[in-house]
Design a protein around this motif. Structure first.
Motif, PDB file in Angstrom:
ATOM      1  N   LYS A 137       0.730  -1.028   0.188  1.00  0.00           N
ATOM      2  CA  LYS A 137      -0.178  -0.027  -0.103  1.00  0.00           C
ATOM      3  C   LYS A 137       0.906   1.194  -0.084  1.00  0.00           C
ATOM      4  O   LYS A 137       1.705   1.326   0.730  1.00  0.00           O
ATOM      5  N   THR A 138       0.464   2.213  -1.051  1.00  0.00           N
ATOM      6  CA  THR A 138       1.434   3.387  -1.127  1.00  0.00           C
ATOM      7  C   THR A 138       0.224   4.651  -0.984  1.00  0.00           C
ATOM      8  O   THR A 138      -0.945   4.380  -1.157  1.00  0.00           O
ATOM      9  N   VAL A 139       0.610   5.804  -0.655  1.00  0.00           N
ATOM     10  CA  VAL A 139       0.106   6.784  -0.874  1.00  0.00           C
ATOM     11  C   VAL A 139       0.724   7.962  -2.063  1.00  0.00           C
ATOM     12  O   VAL A 139       1.724   7.538  -2.378  1.00  0.00           O
ATOM     13  N   LEU A 158      -6.974  13.399  -0.215  1.00  0.00           N
ATOM     14  CA  LEU A 158      -5.888  12.615  -0.046  1.00  0.00           C
ATOM     15  C   LEU A 158      -4.654  13.464   0.415  1.00  0.00           C
ATOM     16  O   LEU A 158      -3.855  13.082   0.977  1.00  0.00           O
ATOM     17  N   GLU A 159      -4.322  14.476  -0.257  1.00  0.00           N
ATOM     18  CA  GLU A 159      -3.447  15.443  -0.243  1.00  0.00           C
ATOM     19  C   GLU A 159      -3.419  15.872   1.360  1.00  0.00           C
ATOM     20  O   GLU A 159      -2.151  15.505   2.199  1.00  0.00           O
ATOM     21  N   ASN A 160      -4.473  16.132   2.008  1.00  0.00           N
ATOM     22  CA  ASN A 160      -4.334  16.530   3.311  1.00  0.00           C
ATOM     23  C   ASN A 160      -4.253  15.579   4.300  1.00  0.00           C
ATOM     24  O   ASN A 160      -3.695  15.488   5.573  1.00  0.00           O
ATOM     25  N   ALA A 161      -4.802  14.181   3.985  1.00  0.00           N
ATOM     26  CA  ALA A 161      -4.775  13.225   4.869  1.00  0.00           C
ATOM     27  C   ALA A 161      -3.187  12.626   4.735  1.00  0.00           C
ATOM     28  O   ALA A 161      -2.789  12.412   5.883  1.00  0.00           O
ATOM     29  N   VAL A 162      -2.710  12.512   3.572  1.00  0.00           N
ATOM     30  CA  VAL A 162      -1.374  12.268   3.675  1.00  0.00           C
ATOM     31  C   VAL A 162      -0.382  13.162   4.476  1.00  0.00           C
ATOM     32  O   VAL A 162       0.583  13.007   5.283  1.00  0.00           O
ATOM     33  N   LEU A 163      -0.483  14.620   4.195  1.00  0.00           N
ATOM     34  CA  LEU A 163       0.167  15.580   5.052  1.00  0.00           C
ATOM     35  C   LEU A 163       0.037  15.224   6.662  1.00  0.00           C
ATOM     36  O   LEU A 163       0.852  15.716   7.358  1.00  0.00           O
ATOM     37  N   MET A 167      15.393   8.541   9.201  1.00  0.00           N
ATOM     38  CA  MET A 167      15.130   8.759   7.763  1.00  0.00           C
ATOM     39  C   MET A 167      14.497   7.466   7.260  1.00  0.00           C
ATOM     40  O   MET A 167      13.671   7.781   6.160  1.00  0.00           O
ATOM     41  N   LYS A 168      14.626   6.657   7.958  1.00  0.00           N
ATOM     42  CA  LYS A 168      13.898   5.260   7.455  1.00  0.00           C
ATOM     43  C   LYS A 168      12.439   5.364   7.812  1.00  0.00           C
ATOM     44  O   LYS A 168      11.488   4.985   6.722  1.00  0.00           O
ATOM     45  N   ARG A 169      12.032   5.954   8.547  1.00  0.00           N
ATOM     46  CA  ARG A 169      10.567   6.108   9.058  1.00  0.00           C
ATOM     47  C   ARG A 169       9.832   7.385   8.445  1.00  0.00           C
ATOM     48  O   ARG A 169       8.838   7.500   8.151  1.00  0.00           O
ATOM     49  N   SER A 170      10.579   8.647   8.427  1.00  0.00           N
ATOM     50  CA  SER A 170      10.167   9.854   7.858  1.00  0.00           C
ATOM     51  C   SER A 170       9.763   9.836   6.392  1.00  0.00           C
ATOM     52  O   SER A 170      10.383   9.127   5.555  1.00  0.00           O
ATOM     53  N   PHE A 171       8.937  10.965   6.210  1.00  0.00           N
ATOM     54  CA  PHE A 171       8.566  10.974   4.724  1.00  0.00           C
ATOM     55  C   PHE A 171       7.746  12.571   4.596  1.00  0.00           C
ATOM     56  O   PHE A 171       7.224  12.837   5.494  1.00  0.00           O
ATOM     57  N   LYS A 172       7.893  13.060   3.480  1.00  0.00           N
ATOM     58  CA  LYS A 172       7.453  14.520   3.210  1.00  0.00           C
ATOM     59  C   LYS A 172       7.812  15.573   4.051  1.00  0.00           C
ATOM     60  O   LYS A 172       6.871  16.261   4.409  1.00  0.00           O
ATOM     61  N   ASP A 173       9.023  15.373   4.841  1.00  0.00           N
ATOM     62  CA  ASP A 173       9.530  16.408   5.615  1.00  0.00           C
ATOM     63  C   ASP A 173      10.289  17.313   4.609  1.00  0.00           C
ATOM     64  O   ASP A 173      11.327  17.681   4.593  1.00  0.00           O
TER      65      ASP A 173
END
Length: 630
Positions: free
Chosen positions: A274-276, A306-311, A363-369
């Motif tokens: 599953k991806t976003v 979706l954008e707001n949910a992912v953020l 770094m392994k866990r973070s995203f969209k920072d």
């Protein structure tokens, strides 16, 4: 943590959707990546049987043998993935659509939308054949642009083209149950996939009738470019359907078992993680955040974006990444902390290693920072904790050194009380004891980072005592007393130099640590940015390939007008993606430049402090030398 049976994830009570805390808690504890398979379809079409089969269990999801729908809301079963190591297979069994007892199409549409939003593979289960009636019953696809928004700033017209949705929609599998026809077209045997594609072909021409026919098919083709079909014959005689979950496999028809096994193999092997948006893969915990966000949004009467949910999920996950990184650092420093006091080399080496591990964990866990704010927050948190550890190490060193000097000087202090040095020749005896204390102190190992500084303070504290004994010693001439005083000043100056070297080494280590840390941060940031750009490009390429295949199919079937529109959409998609990637690269480069500038300024401050400290010590030494010459 094993889930022995399904649990309700989203409850549907009187048309109101709400999450079940127990199921959310389970997801929050699931750190593995997830493959999410959801099944939707009209009620009483055997959806639950398929999900039990995917779970490799004979029972679990409720199978209904009456005209009433058994599944309410969305139920979840998390099982180890049969083929993807370190993955969990999340099975979502949804409430049957079109339940006459419920009679709420809006509620059905939300169930359908949530199944799409949460899954990486959507299984649409129907009965009989894929005819016009079956396609039209998939009416909820037509309503998706009203039920879901991809970006908060995108208007409905742009989203209606399907391309934004295509980037996050799950793969589509249509399972046709109780299929009795021959798979033939014009006397030619066809595959189930060809059967599906033929059923989704568009009609040429104009007019309301043709438009009504094409619209649901266009939606399915646009939103679900990756499609697969399985046709299942009757599993057993009608009288046995009610006990399908308790029947032995051998009692089911051989053809039905073959199709079921092929279906399961396909799901296990082909269903993606599953991806976003952005190509970021999800863990169970991240999926739990999404469930909460979507259901809360729907409950408030708003359209899920979706954008707001992912953020929102990124913010939660990035903060968790900061906490995890700090925990890794703290754990890494525990063993050296237990050894305090330690020398600056040992502490600095361990500190750098632990900080590297902490950054890697983040770094392994973070995203969209995207602004690097969470990476900066981790750096600040580590810096604060590091400063506290360095202080603790200093305090431990000071305590150990003071205790050592107190023990070593105790006999001399007792001699002072007894007047042992208040006699002719007492100063020489005092100096012998004094020098012996310093020698024993220096011979003691593992005194830590304040060894010379504490010794300097100790010697200064003894200075008045030493001068008093020197001046009172009647055995020494005035000239001899001046010589002894001069020797004492020289020794004090040498001790100050030793203290300065100790302090200088500590500050130089800090500067070197900062430089190494900054280099590692920059390296990690660049690698993370490159990884995220690569994920985005892969996601885009997959979308583009699907669009181009759809365009090719339209041309082959004589829909030139629609193919031309598709060409324009592809060109627009390419242009938008190019601009988006340029903007991302520009923003990332600005972030890296900003970090580099901050690093330069920080290093300069550290260097200035060291230079200032050196100048103060050098000036003081020159003053003392001048006084000595006078």
């Amino acid at each position: 943590m094993t889930m022995d049976c399904p649990m309700c994830l989203i409850n549907n009570a009187d048309g109101e959707l709400c999450v079940e805390p127990e199921a959310i808690d389970y997801l929050m504890g699931l750190k593995q990546k997830v493959v999410v398979v959801a099944v939707v379809g009209l009620y009483r079409t055997g959806k639950s049987y398929l999900m039990n089969k995917l779970a490799q269990k004979r029972s679990g999801f409720a199978l209904g043998a009456t005209i009433q729908s058994k599944t309410k809301g969305i139920w979840m079963w998390c099982v180890p993935h049969p083929e993807k190591t370190d993955h969990t297979l999340v099975l979502l069994d949804t409430e049957g659509l079109g339940d006459v007892e419920k009679g709420d199409s809006k509620n059905d549409a939300w169930i359908f939308s949530l199944a799409i939003l949460l899954s990486s593979t959507l299984v649409y289960n129907s009965r009989g054949t894929i005819d016009n009636d079956a396609v039209e019953k998939l009416q909820y696809v037509n309503e998706l642009t009203e039920m879901i928004k991809v970006k908060s700033s995108t208007d409905d017209e742009e989203e209606g083209e399907g391309t934004p949705f295509m980037q996050f929609f799950p793969d589509f599998v249509w399972t046709v149950r109780d299929f009795t026809l021959k798979l033939e077209i014009d006397g030619r045997e066809i595959t189930p996939d060809e059967y599906l594609e033929n059923s989704l072909q568009l009609k040429t021409g104009y007019g309301k009738k043709i438009s009504d026919y094409n619209v649901p098919r266009e939606c399915i083709r646009n939103f679900f470019p990756s499609r697969k079909c399985f046709v299942f014959p009757f599993p057993t005689i009608p009288d046995n359907i009610y006990r399908l979950d308790s029947m032995d496999e051998a009692e089911l028809s051989e053809r039905f078992r073959e199709v079921a096994d092929t279906f399961c193999r396909f799901i296990f092997q082909e269903s993606r993680t599953k991806t976003v948006i952005g190509g970021h893969t999800l863990t169970g915990e991240m999926l739990g955040h999404l469930v909460n966000t979507y259901v809360e949004t729907i409950a408030k009467g708003n359209v899920p974006c979706l954008e707001n949910a992912v953020l929102a999920m990124a913010k939660i996950e990035n903060q968790a990444a900061v906490d995890e990184g700090l925990a890794v650092y703290q754990k890494g420093m525990e063993d050296v902390k237990a050894l305090f006091p330690v020398d600056i080399d040992q502490l600095s080496e361990k500190q750098l290693r632990s900080e590297t591990q902490a950054t890697e964990a983040f770094m392994k866990r973070s995203f969209k920072d995207e602004n690097g704010e969470f990476l900066k927050a981790l750096a600040v948190a580590i810096s604060n904790h590091s400063a506290d550890l360095f202080k603790q190490n200093k305090d431990a060193s000071e305590k150990k050194c003071n205790t050592l000097l107190e023990n070593l000087s105790a006999p001399m202090d007792q001699g002072m009380k007894e007047g042992r040095y208040a006699t002719p020749g007492g100063y020489e005896l005092y100096c012998n004891h004094h020098d012996n204390i310093v020698a024993q102190y220096r011979a003691e190992a593992n005194k830590g980072v304040r060894a010379e500084e504490v010794l300097e303070q100790f010697l200064k504290g003894k200075s008045a005592e030493s001068n008093s004994i020197l001046q009172a010693d009647k055995q020494l001439t005035e000239n001899e007393k001046e010589i002894q005083a001069e020797k004492k000043k020289t020794a004090e100056l040498e001790q100050e130099k030793a203290t300065f070297k100790e302090k200088q080494a500590e500050m130089e280590h800090k500067i070197e640590n900062n430089r190494n840390r900054q280099e590692k941060y920059l390296k990690e940031m660049k690698e993370k940015m490159e990884e995220e750009r690569k994920q985005q490009q892969q996601e885009f390429n997959r979308t583009l390939d699907r669009r181009m295949q759809e365009q090719k199919d339209l041309l082959e079937k004589g829909h030139k007008g629609k193919a031309d529109l598709m060409t324009k959409a592809i060109e627009k998609l390419n242009k938008e993606k190019q601009l988006e990637m340029e903007a991302i690269i520009k923003k990332q480069n600005a972030l890296l430049d900003d970090y580099k500038q901050q690093a330069v300024e920080q290093n300069k401050k550290q260097k200035d402090l060291l230079d200032e400290y050196y100048m103060l010590k050098h000036s003081k030494a020159e003053q003392q030398d001048s006084c000595t010459l006078l």
